[in-house]
Design a protein around this motif. Structure first.
Motif, PDB file in Angstrom:
ATOM      1  N   ASN A  78       0.839  -1.188   0.000  1.00 20.57           N
ATOM      2  CA  ASN A  78       0.000   0.000   0.000  1.00 20.57           C
ATOM      3  C   ASN A  78       0.881   1.247   0.000  1.00 20.57           C
ATOM      4  O   ASN A  78       1.884   1.305   0.692  1.00 20.57           O
ATOM      5  N   THR A  79       0.507   2.247  -0.790  1.00 23.63           N
ATOM      6  CA  THR A  79       1.244   3.510  -0.805  1.00 23.63           C
ATOM      7  C   THR A  79       0.247   4.647  -0.677  1.00 23.63           C
ATOM      8  O   THR A  79      -0.722   4.692  -1.434  1.00 23.63           O
ATOM      9  N   GLU A  80       0.472   5.550   0.255  1.00 25.49           N
ATOM     10  CA  GLU A  80      -0.463   6.662   0.386  1.00 25.49           C
ATOM     11  C   GLU A  80       0.236   7.902   0.939  1.00 25.49           C
ATOM     12  O   GLU A  80       1.272   7.803   1.593  1.00 25.49           O
ATOM     13  N   CYS A  91       4.776   4.029   2.569  1.00 24.06           N
ATOM     14  CA  CYS A  91       4.688   2.869   1.689  1.00 24.06           C
ATOM     15  C   CYS A  91       4.947   1.615   2.516  1.00 24.06           C
ATOM     16  O   CYS A  91       6.006   1.470   3.125  1.00 24.06           O
ATOM     17  N   LYS A 112       5.665   8.285  -6.185  1.00 26.16           N
ATOM     18  CA  LYS A 112       4.449   7.714  -5.628  1.00 26.16           C
ATOM     19  C   LYS A 112       3.803   6.753  -6.634  1.00 26.16           C
ATOM     20  O   LYS A 112       3.411   5.635  -6.288  1.00 26.16           O
ATOM     21  N   THR A 116       3.476   1.122  -6.847  1.00 25.50           N
ATOM     22  CA  THR A 116       2.120   0.574  -6.863  1.00 25.50           C
ATOM     23  C   THR A 116       2.098  -0.789  -6.187  1.00 25.50           C
ATOM     24  O   THR A 116       3.103  -1.513  -6.199  1.00 25.50           O
TER      25      THR A 116
END
Ligand code: ADP
Ligand code: MG
Length: 703
Positions: A78-80, A91, A112, A116
């Motif tokens: 997960n990346t946010e 990440c 960013k 993914t």
């Protein structure tokens, strides 16, 4: 062209090849490398890593420990972008067993978008405590896009002390290329190959150099970072040797010059001694004999006189000055503070005027006509002994015939100040003798390394009749008890010092604090005469306060650390030091040395402000346990390291690349022995060893 170069490498060593010999190193980079002390290929090899990274193996995420630098590999989960106190990119990656958070505070949107979910990633960085548990901030990373796995490094990764414009990768590539040359042609001499060093189990030079730049898989990073590996020790040994040789060489250079030969019958010396109210201790007699012997030689004396506070160095200095005077030479005595200059002046005038020895003096605060009078005395040769602060080596001070320089409390002066005085004292024909006195005993490890150019005399005995000082450590929560104690002591006719310290370097603030304290104490102790002395008072004000205190007209003297060195008032037998945790051991020892000079039992109260750090606690407990200056100095060296012990002014001169005189002190005897051997039996290798380790060898040999 290629052929030519080959011939060069075979005939001459790596030290003959400029860095531009390497691929990818043009004049621009070469210029930057010069700033790191690197101009030829030998310099490259002796530019040593100061730490290492292990990129030879992958660490599972669940083995991440804060503070460690590790290499991990996993898939992005997960990346946010997170908006908390600071905007960051978070990440989360996951390997077979667990997960780890990567955090970027500076990032691009491309970055960013690349991270993914599902993307495989390999990162290297330090693990820390972060918002979500263990995190890696700004790791170096690569995305594993192709099927084929990325190789792991074959050696530990060295990290070099760097400069702007030369990246670690660039340095690594420069070193790798140079090591390649070294392995293929070995054009570097191991000067210690035939030197008996069996007991150390050192590898040879080539092995050592290869190892420290490219430690193999499995080498322990922690062992390397503490410098304990034999390869590092081999290099540390050579570095210590290089410094030793360089100091000795500087000393030889001085010794080749002529000095005034002091061949006095010593009549005035006898007169001086017969007028003293005491007789010299055995230790004082011994060191004076050593000094006298040196001064009779045709080469300049270079002697370090060590003696604990109160051991009686001043009398020895006066004797040396008397001797010099008898041979019609002047003596300059340099001291670090005005108070000390004035005290010495008073003592010397008292000792010398009956012997018709004329004393002059100079200080920064002496101005105008008064100063000119003193200058005239010095230049005309009327003055025999000149006492002063660093004002002694201002340009308009011209000595008539300086034969001896005495530097008191050497640790307060930088080596360069010492040099300046020597240079101005010398004429075309001769250099004056030099006696350096220090009241902060210098640990043997330092005399053997940093002061290897000086002969050493030690006064290892205190004059009789001294009573040892008892030291207590109390919190300032008990201030009123302490004040009561001062009151009691003063009412019994004893005298006390109250020393104020401040964290700020600012003299103004320190003096203000002392003023406030003096006022408070005067209020709290209405029946006691309280006075104040600090660095911003005029010399005459200071002198008058000190004189009153000396005569016993004052009971309590509030002072800043200006009284640290030299001040000698035997009736003072109590000292309170406020915030002793702010001072180093050497300084505390100096301060405490102001008491315990008379027959009354003396007490020192170290009144700290809680909470104490671990190292402050350690320091104060050393003070409580011992009054032996040499022991204190050894402890100080252990706690603070050589840079701080010698004072910041001198740290530049002992910055080693790999050696550490505390850690490596077990080698120092051998270093000394081998240096001597080389200097007598293998002179040709002395200069090459020095050049390899000391970039600006000339600067060092002048020290
Ligand atoms: P330091 O080594 O700290 O500079 P000083 O030279 O100031 O010590 O001496 C401390 C005190 O001891 C002085 O008052 C000095 O006169 C006195 N003193 C020096 N030598 C002797 C001695 N042999 N016997 C008795 N007192 C001495
Ligand atoms: Mg002294």
């Amino acid at each position: 062209m290629g052929l030519n170069l080959k011939v060069v490498t075979e005939v001459s060593g790596l030290d003959q090849l400029p860095v531009t010999h390497l691929k990818g190193v043009g004049p621009a980079i070469a210029a930057k490398l010069v700033k790191l002390g690197i101009s030829n290929l030998q310099d490259v090899l002796f530019y040593l890593p100061f730490r290492y990274q292990d990129r030879t193996r992958l660490t599972p995420c669940n083995m991440a420990r804060p503070g460690e630098e590790i290499l991990v590999e996993g898939s992005v989960v997960n990346t946010e972008i997170v908006m908390s106190r600071r905007r960051s990119l978070k990440c989360v990656i996951e390997d077979d067993v667990s997960s780890l958070t990567l955090r970027f505070f500076h990032f691009t949107s491309a970055q960013k978008n690349n991270l993914t979910p599902g993307t495989r990633i390999r990162c290297f960085g330090e693990v820390r405590h972060g918002a979500t548990g263990y995190e890696m901030y700004h790791p170096e990373y690569s995305l594993l896009t192709s099927k084929k796995p990325l190789d792991l490094e074959k050696t530990l990764t060295p990290v070099y002390p760097s400069t702007e414009g030369v990246s670690q990768n660039r340095l690594r590539s420069i070193v790798t290329q140079t090591l390649g040359l070294l392995e293929s042609t070995r054009p570097m001499k191991d000067w210690l190959a035939d030197v008996p060093l069996d007991r150390f189990n050192f590898p040879d030079l080539l092995t050592a150099i290869l190892y420290v730049h490219k430690p193999p898989v499995g080498a322990s990073v922690s062992m390397l970072e503490t410098g304990q590996h034999p390869a590092q020790q081999r290099l540390a040994f050579e570095e210590l040797l290089a410094h030793h040789l360089s100091l000795q060489q500087g000393r030889d250079k001085i010794r080749r010059q002529r000095a005034p030969r002091i061949k006095a019958p010593g009549k005035k010396v006898s007169q001086f001694l017969s007028r003293l109210p005491f007789s010299l201790t055995d230790a004082q007699q011994r060191v004076f004999a050593e000094i006298k012997h040196d001064m009779q030689q045709q080469q300049p004396m270079l002697r370090l006189l060590q003696g604990d506070v109160g051991s009686g160095k001043t009398v020895v200095a006066a004797l040396a000055a008397t001797l010099s005077h008898e041979s019609h030479f002047q003596t300059a005595i340099m001291v670090p503070t005005e108070i000390l200059a004035e005290q010495h002046l008073a003592n010397f005038v008292r000792w010398f005027s009956p012997l018709n020895i004329t004393v002059a003096w100079l200080s920064g605060k002496l101005k105008g006509k008064k100063r000119q009078e003193q200058l005239d005395l010095i230049t005309s040769g009327t003055a025999d002994v000149i006492i002063g602060t660093h004002a002694l080596f201002q340009n308009d001070v011209v000595f008539a015939n300086l034969g001896l320089i005495i530097i008191d409390e050497q640790h307060k002066f930088g080596v360069h100040q010492r040099l300046a005085l020597r240079e101005k004292g010398g004429s075309a024909n001769y250099l004056p003798h030099q006696l350096i006195m220090t009241a902060t005993p210098i640990p043997r490890t330092l005399t053997m390394s940093v002061y290897a150019d000086l002969d050493c005399s030690v006064i290892d005995q205190l004059p009789p009749g001294r009573s040892p000082v008892t030291t207590t450590v109390v919190s300032d929560g008990r201030r009123s008890d302490v004040i009561e104690r001062v009151q009691k002591a003063c009412q019994e006719g004893r005298q006390a010092y109250w020393v104020c310290t401040l964290i700020e370097e600012s003299e103004v603030l320190q003096c203000q604090a002392a003023e406030v304290t003096a006022k408070q104490l005067a209020d709290a102790l209405p029946n006691i005469d309280v006075a104040l002395v600090h660095g911003r008072m005029s010399p005459s004000e200071k002198a008058s306060v000190m004189e009153h205190f000396k005569q016993g007209k004052l009971s309590l003297l509030v002072a800043t650390t200006v009284i640290e060195v030299g001040v000698d008032i035997p009736n003072a037998s109590l000292m309170i030091i406020e915030n002793p945790e702010r001072l180093g051991l050497a300084q505390l020892h100096q301060l405490r040395g102001r008491i315990g000079r008379g027959v009354t039992h003396s007490h020192c109260v170290l009144m700290y402000h809680a909470p104490l750090s671990q190292s402050s606690r350690q320091r104060l407990s050393v003070m409580k346990q011992t009054t032996d200056g040499f022991k204190i100095a050894e402890e100080d060296l252990k706690i603070r390291g050589p840079g701080d012990v010698l004072g910041t002014r001198q740290t530049g001169e002992i910055s080693f690349r790999i050696a550490d005189i505390v850690r490596d002190q077990f080698m120092l005897d051998a270093v000394q022995r081998i240096a001597k051997q080389l200097r007598t039996n293998a002179k040709h290798c002395v200069q090459p060893i020095i050049d390899r380790w000391i970039v600006d060898a000339d600067r060092f040999s002048n020290v």
